[in-house]
Design a protein around this motif. Structure first.
Motif, PDB file in Angstrom:
ATOM      1  N   PHE A   1       0.816  -1.215   0.000  1.00 46.71           N
ATOM      2  CA  PHE A   1       0.000   0.000   0.000  1.00 46.71           C
ATOM      3  C   PHE A   1       0.848   1.263   0.000  1.00 46.71           C
ATOM      4  CE2 PHE A   1      -3.433   2.871   1.024  1.00 46.71           C
ATOM      5  CZ  PHE A   1      -4.464   2.293   0.310  1.00 46.71           C
ATOM      6  N   ALA A   2       2.073   1.190   0.514  1.00 47.42           N
ATOM      7  CA  ALA A   2       2.973   2.340   0.420  1.00 47.42           C
ATOM      8  C   ALA A   2       3.280   2.673  -1.033  1.00 47.42           C
ATOM      9  CB  ALA A   2       4.270   2.054   1.177  1.00 47.42           C
ATOM     10  N   ALA A   3       3.194   1.657  -1.904  1.00 44.43           N
ATOM     11  CA  ALA A   3       3.370   1.884  -3.344  1.00 44.43           C
ATOM     12  C   ALA A   3       2.047   2.175  -4.043  1.00 44.43           C
ATOM     13  CB  ALA A   3       4.042   0.665  -3.980  1.00 44.43           C
ATOM     14  N   MET A   4       0.953   1.592  -3.529  1.00 45.57           N
ATOM     15  CA  MET A   4      -0.354   1.823  -4.131  1.00 45.57           C
ATOM     16  C   MET A   4      -0.761   3.285  -4.060  1.00 45.57           C
ATOM     17  SD  MET A   4      -1.917  -0.624  -5.655  1.00 45.57           S
ATOM     18  CE  MET A   4      -3.424   0.333  -5.733  1.00 45.57           C
ATOM     19  N   LEU A   5      -0.389   3.969  -2.997  1.00 44.98           N
ATOM     20  CA  LEU A   5      -0.784   5.372  -2.836  1.00 44.98           C
ATOM     21  C   LEU A   5      -0.285   6.245  -3.993  1.00 44.98           C
ATOM     22  CD1 LEU A   5      -0.451   6.174   0.975  1.00 44.98           C
ATOM     23  CD2 LEU A   5      -2.518   6.248  -0.420  1.00 44.98           C
TER      24      LEU A   5
ATOM     25  N   ILE B   1       7.864   5.613  -6.330  1.00 51.76           N
ATOM     26  CA  ILE B   1       7.428   4.543  -5.438  1.00 51.76           C
ATOM     27  C   ILE B   1       8.525   4.167  -4.453  1.00 51.76           C
ATOM     28  CG2 ILE B   1       6.794   2.090  -5.378  1.00 51.76           C
ATOM     29  CD1 ILE B   1       5.246   2.580  -7.994  1.00 51.76           C
ATOM     30  N   ASP B   2       9.771   4.068  -4.940  1.00 55.42           N
ATOM     31  CA  ASP B   2      10.882   3.771  -4.032  1.00 55.42           C
ATOM     32  C   ASP B   2      11.028   4.848  -2.967  1.00 55.42           C
ATOM     33  OD1 ASP B   2      11.425   1.431  -5.332  1.00 55.42           O
ATOM     34  OD2 ASP B   2      13.191   2.167  -6.415  1.00 55.42           O
ATOM     35  N   GLY B   3      10.815   6.100  -3.370  1.00 56.24           N
ATOM     36  CA  GLY B   3      10.894   7.192  -2.408  1.00 56.24           C
ATOM     37  C   GLY B   3       9.812   7.102  -1.345  1.00 56.24           C
TER      38      GLY B   3
END
Length: 280
Positions: free
Chosen positions: A89-93, A232-234
Motif C-alpha cells: 500500500f505504500a506503493a499503491m498510494l 514509489i521507491d521514495g
C-alpha cells in the motif's frame, strides 16, 4: 464606492502580446476557477453513490489484498521485515494517484469543452484541477495506510518527515504526464482508448506488488526509466524506514525524467493551447 470606480478596477485591456506575458499571473488570478472545477468534479464523482467516498478506499484496498496474496503469499517475494500489505500500500498510494490523474486529465478538456471554447482563462487550469481531484482521492486512501499501520502496530521512523518531498515529485509526474495526454486527446480522440491500456500496463511494470530490489542489478538503471519507480521507491523509503533503501542512480534518473516530463508537458500544452477552442 461608485459604480464607475468598481468598473475601473475590473477594466479589460486588450493588447497584442499581453496575454502571453500575463499568462502565469493569470493562473494565479484565476485560481478560484481551479478550485471550483476541482470541487465540482469531487461532488459529481460521489453524488448519488450508495457508499459515497468509500469508493476511493475500496479499489486500492482490494488491489492491495490481491497483490499481497499473489506476490507476498504465493510468490514469497521479500518484504524486508515489513508486513506485506503495508509494503504494497505504500506503493499503491502514489501509483493510484498517478493513474487516476492520467485518466482525469486526459478527458478534462473534452469534459469542459463548452467552457474552453467560449471563455478566456489559462487552459492549464483545467488539467491541474483534475490532478487536484485525484489528490483528494490520494488523501482519502491514506486512511487505509494509517489503518494498516495501527493493525500491525507499525510505527514509521524519522523518514516519514521527508514524505512531502516525494508527494511533490509524484504531483509533478502526474501534472507532466497529464498535460501531454490532455493536449493529445484534444487533437487525437484515440487517446481515450489508449490511456486505460497505459494505466493497466504501467501497474504491472511498476514496483507496486514487489520491491524494485528484486530486479537484477544489471537491469536496475534501465528499469528506472519508468519515472514511477523512483517515486514509489521514495514513498517506501519514507514510510517503511528500516532496511528500505533507495537505489540512488535509478532514483536520480527517475526524478530527472519527471522533471523532463513536466517541462515538456507544459511546453507542448502551451504550444497546442491556441488551437483547443477550434478543434475541441
Amino acid at each position: 464606492m461608485s459604480s464607475q470606480e468598481i468598473a475601473s478596477q475590473h477594466e479589460l485591456v486588450i493588447e497584442a502580446g499581453r496575454t502571453e506575458r500575463q499568462y502565469w499571473k493569470d493562473i494565479w488570478r484565476y485560481r478560484e476557477l481551479m478550485y471550483f472545477l476541482a470541487w465540482r468534479d469531487v461532488l459529481v464523482r460521489y453524488k448519488q453513490t450508495a457508499i459515497g467516498i468509500a469508493w476511493a478506499l475500496i479499489r486500492p484496498f482490494l488491489t492491495m489484498v490481491v497483490f499481497s496474496v499473489v506476490f507476498g503469499g504465493l510468490a514469497k517475494f521479500p518484504s524486508g521485515g515489513v508486513p506485506y500489505p503495508i509494503l504494497v500500500f505504500a506503493a499503491m498510494l502514489p501509483w493510484q494517484f498517478f493513474a487516476n490523474a492520467l485518466s482525469e486529465c486526459s478527458n478534462s478538456l473534452i469534459t469542459n469543452a463548452n467552457l474552453v471554447s467560449k471563455v478566456y482563462f489559462p487552459r492549464l487550469i483545467v488539467p491541474i484541477s483534475a490532478v487536484i481531484v485525484s489528490f483528494v482521492d490520494f488523501m482519502v486512501s491514506g486512511m487505509i495506510l494509517l489503518g494498516l499501520m495501527a493493525w500491525y502496530n507499525f510505527v514509521p521512523n524519522w523518514r516519514i518527515l521527508t514524505l512531502p518531498v516525494f508527494i511533490l515529485i509524484a504531483f509533478a509526474a502526474a501534472v507532466g504526464a497529464g498535460l501531454w495526454l490532455a493536449a493529445l486527446n484534444v487533437e487525437y480522440r484515440d487517446f481515450r482508448y489508449i490511456v486505460p491500456f497505459i494505466v493497466q500496463f504501467g501497474l504491472y511494470i511498476s514496483p507496486v506488488g514487489f520491491t524494485s530490489s528484486v530486479v537484477p542489478p544489471q537491469w536496475r538503471l534501465l528499469y528506472s526509466l519508468n519515472p514511477m519507480v523512483g517515486v514509489i521507491d521514495g514513498f517506501r523509503w519514507a514510510i517503511l524506514g528500516g532496511d528500505s533503501q533507495i537505489y540512488l542512480p535509478g532514483f536520480t534518473l527517475s526524478v530527472g525524467l519527471v522533471a523532463l516530463l513536466l517541462v515538456t508537458g507544459v511546453w507542448y500544452f502551451r504550444k497546442m493551447e491556441r488551437t483547443f477552442a477550434d478543434v475541441i
